[in-house]
Design an enzyme around this catalytic site. Sequence first.
Site, PDB file in Angstrom:
ATOM      1  N   ASP A  46       0.870  -1.162   0.000  1.00 35.58           N
ATOM      2  CA  ASP A  46       0.000   0.000   0.000  1.00 35.58           C
ATOM      3  C   ASP A  46       0.916   1.224   0.000  1.00 35.58           C
ATOM      4  O   ASP A  46       2.116   1.119   0.289  1.00 35.58           O
ATOM      5  CB  ASP A  46      -0.886  -0.032   1.251  1.00 35.58           C
ATOM      6  CG  ASP A  46      -1.685   1.240   1.420  1.00 35.58           C
ATOM      7  OD1 ASP A  46      -2.359   1.651   0.468  1.00 35.58           O
ATOM      8  OD2 ASP A  46      -1.622   1.826   2.525  1.00 35.58           O
ATOM      9  N   ASP A  60      -0.036   5.161   0.959  1.00 32.82           N
ATOM     10  CA  ASP A  60      -0.198   6.120   2.055  1.00 32.82           C
ATOM     11  C   ASP A  60      -0.246   5.394   3.399  1.00 32.82           C
ATOM     12  O   ASP A  60      -1.095   4.535   3.626  1.00 32.82           O
ATOM     13  CB  ASP A  60      -1.497   6.907   1.873  1.00 32.82           C
ATOM     14  CG  ASP A  60      -1.512   7.687   0.575  1.00 32.82           C
ATOM     15  OD1 ASP A  60      -1.015   8.815   0.562  1.00 32.82           O
ATOM     16  OD2 ASP A  60      -2.023   7.152  -0.434  1.00 32.82           O
ATOM     17  N   ASP A  85      -1.597  -1.041   5.954  1.00 29.45           N
ATOM     18  CA  ASP A  85      -1.844  -0.458   7.278  1.00 29.45           C
ATOM     19  C   ASP A  85      -3.330  -0.343   7.605  1.00 29.45           C
ATOM     20  O   ASP A  85      -3.691   0.283   8.602  1.00 29.45           O
ATOM     21  CB  ASP A  85      -1.202   0.934   7.378  1.00 29.45           C
ATOM     22  CG  ASP A  85      -1.926   1.976   6.531  1.00 29.45           C
ATOM     23  OD1 ASP A  85      -2.359   1.634   5.408  1.00 29.45           O
ATOM     24  OD2 ASP A  85      -2.056   3.126   6.978  1.00 29.45           O
TER      25      ASP A  85
END
Length: 222
Positions: free
Chosen positions: A12, A14, A173
Site C-alpha cells: 500500500d 499512504d 496499514d
Amino acid sequence: MADFPFDVVGFDLDGTLLDTSGDLTAAVNHALESAGRPPLTVEQVRPMIGGGSRHMLAQGMAATGRCSEAELDVLQRRLLDHYEANIAVTTAPFPHALDAMDALATRGVKLGIVTNKNERLARKVLGELGLTERFGAILGGDTLGPGRSKPKPDPILAMVERCGGGRAAFVGDSIYDTTAARAAGVPSVAVSFGFLQQPIEELGADAVIDSYAELVPTLERL
C-alpha cells in the site's frame, strides 16, 4: 537467495510505504478553508486516510459539520488540485523502507504498489521521490475501473500478474489492505506505524512489524 518464500511483494502507499500525512492534511485543510471550516491537525486526518480522497474529505467535513454530495463534488476537486500541486512537500518513505526494498530486490523479488489513491497521483508522488523504477506494477484505486479497488482482491491479483506471477505477500496499514489480501489468497503484513483506523490487532494480518527493519525476516518466517 533462491529459497526466499515470495516472488512478489506488494505495498500500500499512504501510511505504509510513504508518510503522506502532512501533504494530505494540507490538502484537506485547503478544501475545508474554502468552505469556511476550521482546519484539522495531522493527528486528526491520519486515521481518515486510506479509502481514497472523497472518503477522506467526507470524514473531514463530517468532523467540522454536515456536507452535501454536491458540496463534496466541488471540494474534492479543490482538494485534489491542491494536493497534486503540493504532492511531495513533506512526503517521504518511512524509515528503513528503502533498505527493505533493496534487500527484497537483491533476493530477486518483484515489487508492486496497490493503493486506493488515483493512479496518476500515485505515479506522480513516486516519480517526484525517484521511486517509480523500483516497481513492476503500480495500481491505483481507479486503475481497474469502478468497484474494483481495495478491499476487493482485484488490484492485488492484477499486481501479482503484472509482476510476473508467483507466490506473493502484501504489506499495508488498513482493513482495506488485509481484507483485499485475504480475498486474494495472499498473506498480509501490517505496519504498526501506519495511519491506523483501528487497533492493529483488529486488522487480522498474518504478521505485524514495528519497523521496516523487520520486514525481510518476517517474510522469511511467513
